[in-house]
Design a protein around this motif. Structure first.
Motif, PDB file in Angstrom:
ATOM      1  N   LYS A   1     -11.951  29.629 -12.400  1.00 20.95           N
ATOM      2  CA  LYS A   1     -10.923  29.644 -11.349  1.00 20.95           C
ATOM      3  C   LYS A   1      -9.784  28.699 -11.697  1.00 20.95           C
ATOM      4  N   TYR A   2     -10.104  27.607 -12.356  1.00 21.53           N
ATOM      5  CA  TYR A   2      -9.037  26.696 -12.757  1.00 21.53           C
ATOM      6  C   TYR A   2      -8.238  27.292 -13.911  1.00 21.53           C
ATOM      7  N   GLN A   3      -8.923  27.877 -14.875  1.00 28.47           N
ATOM      8  CA  GLN A   3      -8.245  28.465 -16.025  1.00 28.47           C
ATOM      9  C   GLN A   3      -7.319  29.603 -15.613  1.00 28.47           C
ATOM     10  N   HIS A   4      -7.776  30.459 -14.706  1.00 32.59           N
ATOM     11  CA  HIS A   4      -7.028  31.658 -14.362  1.00 32.59           C
ATOM     12  C   HIS A   4      -5.977  31.437 -13.275  1.00 32.59           C
ATOM     13  N   VAL A   5      -6.228  30.484 -12.378  1.00 28.78           N
ATOM     14  CA  VAL A   5      -5.324  30.302 -11.237  1.00 28.78           C
ATOM     15  C   VAL A   5      -4.852  28.855 -11.089  1.00 28.78           C
ATOM     16  N   GLY A   6      -5.800  27.926 -11.079  1.00 31.96           N
ATOM     17  CA  GLY A   6      -5.494  26.542 -10.733  1.00 31.96           C
ATOM     18  C   GLY A   6      -4.415  25.902 -11.588  1.00 31.96           C
ATOM     19  N   ARG A   7      -4.505  26.066 -12.886  1.00 36.50           N
ATOM     20  CA  ARG A   7      -3.545  25.377 -13.759  1.00 36.50           C
ATOM     21  C   ARG A   7      -2.133  25.911 -13.578  1.00 36.50           C
ATOM     22  N   TRP A   8      -2.016  27.213 -13.217  1.00 33.90           N
ATOM     23  CA  TRP A   8      -0.690  27.779 -12.973  1.00 33.90           C
ATOM     24  C   TRP A   8      -0.062  27.193 -11.716  1.00 33.90           C
ATOM     25  N   VAL A   9      -0.904  26.955 -10.720  1.00 33.65           N
ATOM     26  CA  VAL A   9      -0.422  26.329  -9.482  1.00 33.65           C
ATOM     27  C   VAL A   9       0.106  24.928  -9.790  1.00 33.65           C
ATOM     28  N   LEU A  10      -0.607  24.188 -10.630  1.00 33.63           N
ATOM     29  CA  LEU A  10      -0.196  22.822 -10.963  1.00 33.63           C
ATOM     30  C   LEU A  10       1.085  22.804 -11.800  1.00 33.63           C
ATOM     31  N   VAL A  11       1.242  23.771 -12.689  1.00 32.89           N
ATOM     32  CA  VAL A  11       2.480  23.884 -13.463  1.00 32.89           C
ATOM     33  C   VAL A  11       3.662  24.136 -12.529  1.00 32.89           C
ATOM     34  N   LEU A  12       3.495  25.091 -11.617  1.00 32.05           N
ATOM     35  CA  LEU A  12       4.564  25.405 -10.661  1.00 32.05           C
ATOM     36  C   LEU A  12       4.896  24.187  -9.810  1.00 32.05           C
ATOM     37  N   ALA A  13       3.870  23.447  -9.403  1.00 32.26           N
ATOM     38  CA  ALA A  13       4.077  22.293  -8.523  1.00 32.26           C
ATOM     39  C   ALA A  13       4.925  21.218  -9.172  1.00 32.26           C
ATOM     40  N   ILE A  14       4.677  20.935 -10.438  1.00 28.78           N
ATOM     41  CA  ILE A  14       5.454  19.854 -11.066  1.00 28.78           C
ATOM     42  C   ILE A  14       6.921  20.260 -11.234  1.00 28.78           C
ATOM     43  N   PHE A  15       7.179  21.549 -11.515  1.00 27.30           N
ATOM     44  CA  PHE A  15       8.561  22.011 -11.593  1.00 27.30           C
ATOM     45  C   PHE A  15       9.244  21.972 -10.222  1.00 27.30           C
ATOM     46  N   LEU A  16       8.498  22.364  -9.186  1.00 26.99           N
ATOM     47  CA  LEU A  16       9.068  22.334  -7.839  1.00 26.99           C
ATOM     48  C   LEU A  16       9.373  20.906  -7.406  1.00 26.99           C
ATOM     49  N   GLY A  17       8.469  19.982  -7.740  1.00 31.73           N
ATOM     50  CA  GLY A  17       8.702  18.581  -7.392  1.00 31.73           C
ATOM     51  C   GLY A  17       9.936  18.038  -8.079  1.00 31.73           C
ATOM     52  N   TRP A  18      10.087  18.381  -9.370  1.00 32.31           N
ATOM     53  CA  TRP A  18      11.254  17.922 -10.125  1.00 32.31           C
ATOM     54  C   TRP A  18      12.537  18.538  -9.571  1.00 32.31           C
ATOM     55  N   ALA A  19      12.511  19.850  -9.297  1.00 25.21           N
ATOM     56  CA  ALA A  19      13.704  20.541  -8.797  1.00 25.21           C
ATOM     57  C   ALA A  19      14.098  20.044  -7.412  1.00 25.21           C
ATOM     58  N   THR A  20      13.109  19.609  -6.624  1.00 25.55           N
ATOM     59  CA  THR A  20      13.400  19.083  -5.286  1.00 25.55           C
ATOM     60  C   THR A  20      14.319  17.871  -5.368  1.00 25.55           C
ATOM     61  N   GLY A  21      14.253  17.155  -6.476  1.00 25.01           N
ATOM     62  CA  GLY A  21      15.115  15.994  -6.647  1.00 25.01           C
ATOM     63  C   GLY A  21      16.591  16.344  -6.561  1.00 25.01           C
ATOM     64  N   TYR A  22      16.944  17.588  -6.932  1.00 20.01           N
ATOM     65  CA  TYR A  22      18.342  18.018  -6.857  1.00 20.01           C
ATOM     66  C   TYR A  22      18.740  18.398  -5.432  1.00 20.01           C
ATOM     67  N   LEU A  23      17.745  18.725  -4.612  1.00 18.18           N
ATOM     68  CA  LEU A  23      18.035  19.222  -3.266  1.00 18.18           C
ATOM     69  C   LEU A  23      17.827  18.180  -2.183  1.00 18.18           C
ATOM     70  N   VAL A  24      16.856  17.295  -2.400  1.00 15.75           N
ATOM     71  CA  VAL A  24      16.499  16.302  -1.380  1.00 15.75           C
ATOM     72  C   VAL A  24      16.545  14.908  -1.992  1.00 15.75           C
ATOM     73  N   GLU A  25      17.320  14.052  -1.388  1.00 17.42           N
ATOM     74  CA  GLU A  25      17.406  12.670  -1.864  1.00 17.42           C
ATOM     75  C   GLU A  25      16.654  11.761  -0.891  1.00 17.42           C
ATOM     76  N   LEU A  26      15.459  11.354  -1.287  1.00 11.44           N
ATOM     77  CA  LEU A  26      14.672  10.455  -0.452  1.00 11.44           C
ATOM     78  C   LEU A  26      15.249   9.050  -0.519  1.00 11.44           C
ATOM     79  N   SER A  27      15.020   8.297   0.535  1.00 13.07           N
ATOM     80  CA  SER A  27      15.456   6.907   0.534  1.00 13.07           C
ATOM     81  C   SER A  27      14.642   6.106  -0.477  1.00 13.07           C
ATOM     82  N   HIS A  28      15.189   4.982  -0.891  1.00 15.53           N
ATOM     83  CA  HIS A  28      14.482   4.128  -1.840  1.00 15.53           C
ATOM     84  C   HIS A  28      13.133   3.699  -1.268  1.00 15.53           C
ATOM     85  N   THR A  29      13.086   3.488   0.027  1.00 15.79           N
ATOM     86  CA  THR A  29      11.833   3.082   0.685  1.00 15.79           C
ATOM     87  C   THR A  29      10.755   4.130   0.501  1.00 15.79           C
TER      88      THR A  29
END
Length: 243
Positions: free
Chosen positions: A168-196
């Motif tokens: 289940k990790y090989q077929h599905v899980g790792r793809w979810v994690l790949v997508l998540a790290i790209f989404l987290g990085w791309a969010t940086g362009y859309l949402v600017e969190l406070s330093h806190t």
């Protein structure tokens, strides 16, 4: 630092999820010396670089959220929360595997627990992706040191998740994690969190790193290589202290 520089470490982390578990020589028992050393590097980074950095951020957080007693230690509370949440997840996954093996003879988690576990690591990856984007505001050296520590940490995580969830990790899980790290990085362009909030998020990730490394090293049945863990931690500590 120029924009888009952090895309390179993001791509590297994604490739680890693509190919990390294919490095068969890292699997099996006794635990690979390379996995133990990688865990040592990650922990050394958290204690010698990330936490001192967060200590400076704590002063900023206190100004935003003033308080007495335990509320004066917001950053460390977040680090403890990260450690506690991932410890709870690990216990839930292990219990699920034991129950399913007893009832059905299958050494894997239930589908519900699988999605809870992968979903939690997806959030974790997204936070790391966002932190990588924010590191563009610092020096290239800071970005590099964080990226190396996280890359080795991802290798350790991959083998832990593969052991728990197998196909289940090989077929599905790792793809979810790949997508998540790209989404987290791309969010940086859309949402600017406070330093806190960035400081608190980074503290949470730091606590998660510590737990996710130690849970792979401590079980007796893993036959971990303590000396390799110490060598990895010592080598990266020496590097961090020399710059």
């Amino acid at each position: 630092m120029e924009h888009y520089v952090s895309i390179w470490p993001v791509l590297a982390l994604a490739l680890i999820h693509f190919f990390g578990t294919r490095l068969r020589f890292l699997g099996g028992v006794p635990r690979s010396i390379w996995l133990s050393a990688a865990g040592g590097v990650s922990v050394a980074y958290v204690f010698l670089h990330l936490f001192p950095e967060l200590n400076e951020g704590q002063e900023h957080v206190q100004r935003v959220f003033p308080g007495e007693g335990f509320l004066r230690h917001h950053v460390y509370i977040m680090a403890l929360l990260g450690l506690a949440i991932f410890y709870g997840l690990e216990r839930t996954v292990v219990t699920s595997k034991q129950k399913r093996q007893a009832k059905e003879g299958k050494e894997e988690t239930s589908p519900g627990i699988f999605w809870v576990h992968i979903g939690s690591f997806a959030v974790y990856n997204a936070l790391i992706g966002y932190i990588l984007f924010q590191r563009e505001e610092g020096t290239l050296q800071q970005l590099f040191l964080f990226s190396v520590a996280m890359a080795l940490h991802f290798v350790v995580n991959d083998f832990g998740l593969l052991e728990h969830h197998r196909e289940k990790y090989q077929h599905v899980g790792r793809w979810v994690l790949v997508l998540a790290i790209f989404l987290g990085w791309a969010t940086g362009y859309l949402v600017e969190l406070s330093h806190t909030l960035i400081v608190l998020v980074t503290a949470f990730v730091g606590g998660g790193v510590i737990l996710n490394v130690l849970k792979e090293e401590l079980p007796e049945n893993r036959k971990s290589r303590y000396w390799a863990f110490i060598m990895g931690a010592a080598a990266y500590a020496a590097l961090l202290l020399s710059i």
